[in-house]
Enzyme design. Structure first.
Site, PDB file in Angstrom:
ATOM      1  N   HIS A 170      -1.798  -3.180   2.302  1.00  0.00           N
ATOM      2  CA  HIS A 170      -2.343  -4.024   1.437  1.00  0.00           C
ATOM      3  C   HIS A 170      -1.897  -5.234   1.116  1.00  0.00           C
ATOM      4  O   HIS A 170      -0.999  -5.758   1.318  1.00  0.00           O
ATOM      5  CB  HIS A 170      -2.250  -3.154   0.139  1.00  0.00           C
ATOM      6  CG  HIS A 170      -3.201  -3.719  -0.992  1.00  0.00           C
ATOM      7  ND1 HIS A 170      -4.118  -3.814  -1.536  1.00  0.00           N
ATOM      8  CD2 HIS A 170      -2.664  -4.580  -2.126  1.00  0.00           C
ATOM      9  CE1 HIS A 170      -4.778  -5.241  -2.436  1.00  0.00           C
ATOM     10  NE2 HIS A 170      -3.987  -4.381  -3.109  1.00  0.00           N
ATOM     11  N   THR A 180      -9.834  -5.922   7.822  1.00  0.00           N
ATOM     12  CA  THR A 180      -9.529  -4.199   7.539  1.00  0.00           C
ATOM     13  C   THR A 180      -9.248  -3.555   8.348  1.00  0.00           C
ATOM     14  O   THR A 180      -8.868  -2.383   8.719  1.00  0.00           O
ATOM     15  CB  THR A 180     -10.289  -4.309   6.546  1.00  0.00           C
ATOM     16  OG1 THR A 180     -10.935  -5.370   5.640  1.00  0.00           O
ATOM     17  CG2 THR A 180     -10.446  -2.999   5.644  1.00  0.00           C
ATOM     18  N   TYR A 220      -6.908   1.073  -6.993  1.00  0.00           N
ATOM     19  CA  TYR A 220      -8.572   1.054  -6.583  1.00  0.00           C
ATOM     20  C   TYR A 220      -9.208   0.951  -7.236  1.00  0.00           C
ATOM     21  O   TYR A 220     -10.467   0.657  -6.890  1.00  0.00           O
ATOM     22  CB  TYR A 220      -8.235   1.332  -5.250  1.00  0.00           C
ATOM     23  CG  TYR A 220      -7.262   1.263  -4.138  1.00  0.00           C
ATOM     24  CD1 TYR A 220      -8.028   0.601  -3.425  1.00  0.00           C
ATOM     25  CD2 TYR A 220      -6.126   1.762  -3.758  1.00  0.00           C
ATOM     26  CE1 TYR A 220      -6.286  -0.624  -2.519  1.00  0.00           C
ATOM     27  CE2 TYR A 220      -5.569   1.652  -3.110  1.00  0.00           C
ATOM     28  CZ  TYR A 220      -5.695   0.263  -2.117  1.00  0.00           C
ATOM     29  OH  TYR A 220      -3.974  -0.051  -1.439  1.00  0.00           O
ATOM     30  N   GLU A 228      -1.064  -6.708 -10.298  1.00  0.00           N
ATOM     31  CA  GLU A 228      -0.692  -5.519  -8.728  1.00  0.00           C
ATOM     32  C   GLU A 228       0.747  -5.706  -9.288  1.00  0.00           C
ATOM     33  O   GLU A 228       1.458  -4.828  -9.179  1.00  0.00           O
ATOM     34  CB  GLU A 228      -1.387  -5.776  -7.599  1.00  0.00           C
ATOM     35  CG  GLU A 228      -2.975  -5.692  -7.751  1.00  0.00           C
ATOM     36  CD  GLU A 228      -3.607  -5.744  -6.388  1.00  0.00           C
ATOM     37  OE1 GLU A 228      -2.739  -6.300  -5.323  1.00  0.00           O
ATOM     38  OE2 GLU A 228      -4.699  -5.255  -6.117  1.00  0.00           O
ATOM     39  N   ASN A 249      -4.928   1.589   7.689  1.00  0.00           N
ATOM     40  CA  ASN A 249      -4.532   0.285   7.590  1.00  0.00           C
ATOM     41  C   ASN A 249      -3.088  -0.552   7.629  1.00  0.00           C
ATOM     42  O   ASN A 249      -3.624  -2.110   7.617  1.00  0.00           O
ATOM     43  CB  ASN A 249      -5.932  -0.849   7.707  1.00  0.00           C
ATOM     44  CG  ASN A 249      -6.103  -0.860   5.900  1.00  0.00           C
ATOM     45  OD1 ASN A 249      -5.395  -0.181   5.579  1.00  0.00           O
ATOM     46  ND2 ASN A 249      -7.573  -1.866   5.648  1.00  0.00           N
ATOM     47  N   ARG A 272      -2.236  -5.971  10.533  1.00  0.00           N
ATOM     48  CA  ARG A 272      -2.741  -4.448  11.576  1.00  0.00           C
ATOM     49  C   ARG A 272      -3.215  -4.007  12.644  1.00  0.00           C
ATOM     50  O   ARG A 272      -3.330  -3.067  13.589  1.00  0.00           O
ATOM     51  CB  ARG A 272      -4.376  -4.778  10.797  1.00  0.00           C
ATOM     52  CG  ARG A 272      -4.240  -4.879   8.866  1.00  0.00           C
ATOM     53  CD  ARG A 272      -5.350  -4.863   8.869  1.00  0.00           C
ATOM     54  NE  ARG A 272      -5.196  -4.469   6.995  1.00  0.00           N
ATOM     55  CZ  ARG A 272      -5.890  -5.247   5.680  1.00  0.00           C
ATOM     56  NH1 ARG A 272      -6.544  -5.647   5.749  1.00  0.00           N
ATOM     57  NH2 ARG A 272      -5.944  -4.259   4.512  1.00  0.00           N
ATOM     58  N   LYS A 328       1.279   1.185   3.594  1.00  0.00           N
ATOM     59  CA  LYS A 328       1.212   1.913   2.869  1.00  0.00           C
ATOM     60  C   LYS A 328       1.027   3.573   3.662  1.00  0.00           C
ATOM     61  O   LYS A 328       2.488   3.563   5.030  1.00  0.00           O
ATOM     62  CB  LYS A 328      -0.833   2.057   3.190  1.00  0.00           C
ATOM     63  CG  LYS A 328      -1.315   0.813   2.611  1.00  0.00           C
ATOM     64  CD  LYS A 328      -2.802   1.070   3.599  1.00  0.00           C
ATOM     65  CE  LYS A 328      -3.454  -0.229   2.488  1.00  0.00           C
ATOM     66  NZ  LYS A 328      -5.139  -0.295   3.009  1.00  0.00           N
TER      67      LYS A 328
HETATM   68  P1  ADP Z   1      -9.055  -4.904   2.199  1.00  0.00           P
HETATM   69  O1  ADP Z   1      -7.695  -3.811   1.970  1.00  0.00           O
HETATM   70  O2  ADP Z   1      -9.105  -5.338   3.606  1.00  0.00           O
HETATM   71  O3  ADP Z   1      -8.998  -5.775   1.441  1.00  0.00           O
HETATM   72  P2  ADP Z   1     -11.046  -3.216   1.059  1.00  0.00           P
HETATM   73  O4  ADP Z   1     -10.602  -3.867  -0.127  1.00  0.00           O
HETATM   74  O5  ADP Z   1     -11.975  -3.302   1.799  1.00  0.00           O
HETATM   75  O6  ADP Z   1      -9.848  -3.686   2.400  1.00  0.00           O
HETATM   76  O7  ADP Z   1     -10.691  -2.186   1.023  1.00  0.00           O
HETATM   77  C1  ADP Z   1      -9.146  -1.672   0.033  1.00  0.00           C
HETATM   78  C2  ADP Z   1      -9.295  -0.099   1.190  1.00  0.00           C
HETATM   79  O8  ADP Z   1      -9.666   0.644   1.057  1.00  0.00           O
HETATM   80  C3  ADP Z   1      -8.563  -0.693   3.018  1.00  0.00           C
HETATM   81  O9  ADP Z   1      -7.360  -1.618   3.125  1.00  0.00           O
HETATM   82  C4  ADP Z   1      -9.427   0.618   3.532  1.00  0.00           C
HETATM   83  O10 ADP Z   1      -7.669   1.226   3.434  1.00  0.00           O
HETATM   84  C5  ADP Z   1      -9.867   1.415   2.577  1.00  0.00           C
HETATM   85  N1  ADP Z   1     -11.053   1.063   3.433  1.00  0.00           N
HETATM   86  C6  ADP Z   1     -12.631   0.414   3.504  1.00  0.00           C
HETATM   87  N2  ADP Z   1     -13.374   0.366   3.969  1.00  0.00           N
HETATM   88  C7  ADP Z   1     -13.414   1.607   4.171  1.00  0.00           C
HETATM   89  C8  ADP Z   1     -13.999   2.299   5.201  1.00  0.00           C
HETATM   90  N3  ADP Z   1     -15.329   2.165   5.562  1.00  0.00           N
HETATM   91  N4  ADP Z   1     -13.863   3.791   5.073  1.00  0.00           N
HETATM   92  C9  ADP Z   1     -12.540   3.802   4.621  1.00  0.00           C
HETATM   93  N5  ADP Z   1     -11.668   3.956   4.508  1.00  0.00           N
HETATM   94  C10 ADP Z   1     -11.997   2.353   3.608  1.00  0.00           C
HETATM   95 MG    MG Z   2      -9.331  -5.584  -0.770  1.00  0.00          MG
END
Ligand code: ADP
Ligand code: MG
Length: 131
Positions: free
Chosen positions: A109, A85, A43, A120, A106, A96, A3
């Site tokens: 992805h 996450t 997204y 993707e 974080n 992470r 990212k």
């Molecule tokens: P992951 O990337 O672990 O699969 P998610 O699919 O739940 O997580 O979320 C996608 C991305 O959205 C996360 O990697 C993070 O960058 C962002 N994100 C998730 N939850 C939050 C939150 N509560 N506040 C801000 N950004 C978030």
């Molecule tokens: Mg995800």
């Protein structure tokens, strides 16, 4: 993806090293940048979540590395390697835990299913960019 904030901080090389050291083969990789519109499409599953606008702005804020990785059980094993996450919940030794700044920023992805990995991969790469 690696990212934007992780690329800007110069962590991409170390992250790619960790990925290869953990048994993933790089099928395709490139430095690229998402427009806000492209980040919104990528997204789209999160469009009802309160952080969607913030996520789209952040993912379009600078260059990222996109990659296709290959391994047996790749989706599950990569999610294990990247960690939770929220980096405060991520296990020691995960990408992470080591490189993420926050739950939003974080570092990486990972696709959450084989079907999404294919969608993707097709979003970023043509056939001639895959090896
Ligand atoms: P992951 O990337 O672990 O699969 P998610 O699919 O739940 O997580 O979320 C996608 C991305 O959205 C996360 O990697 C993070 O960058 C962002 N994100 C998730 N939850 C939050 C939150 N509560 N506040 C801000 N950004 C978030
Ligand atoms: Mg995800």
């Amino acid at each position: 993806m690696i990212k934007p904030e992780a690329v800007a901080a110069g962590h991409a090389g170390k992250i790619i090293d960790m990925i290869i050291d953990n048994g993933f083969r790089v099928v395709a990789i490139k430095l690229t940048r998402l427009s806000r519109q492209e980040a919104g499409i990528f997204y789209e599953v999160h469009k009802e979540r309160p952080f969607y606008g913030e996520l789209v702005d952040y993912m379009a804020s600078g260059p990222i590395y996109a990659a296709i990785l290959e391994k047996d059980n790749a989706v599950e094993d990569f999610r294990k390697l990247i960690g939770a996450t929220d980096p405060s919940q991520a296990d020691e030794g995960t990408i992470r835990k080591r490189f993420a700044e926050s739950k939003a920023k974080n570092a990486v992805h990972g696709s959450d299913s084989n079907d999404n990995a294919e969608i993707e991969s097709n979003f970023f790469f043509s056939g001639r960019e895959r090896f």
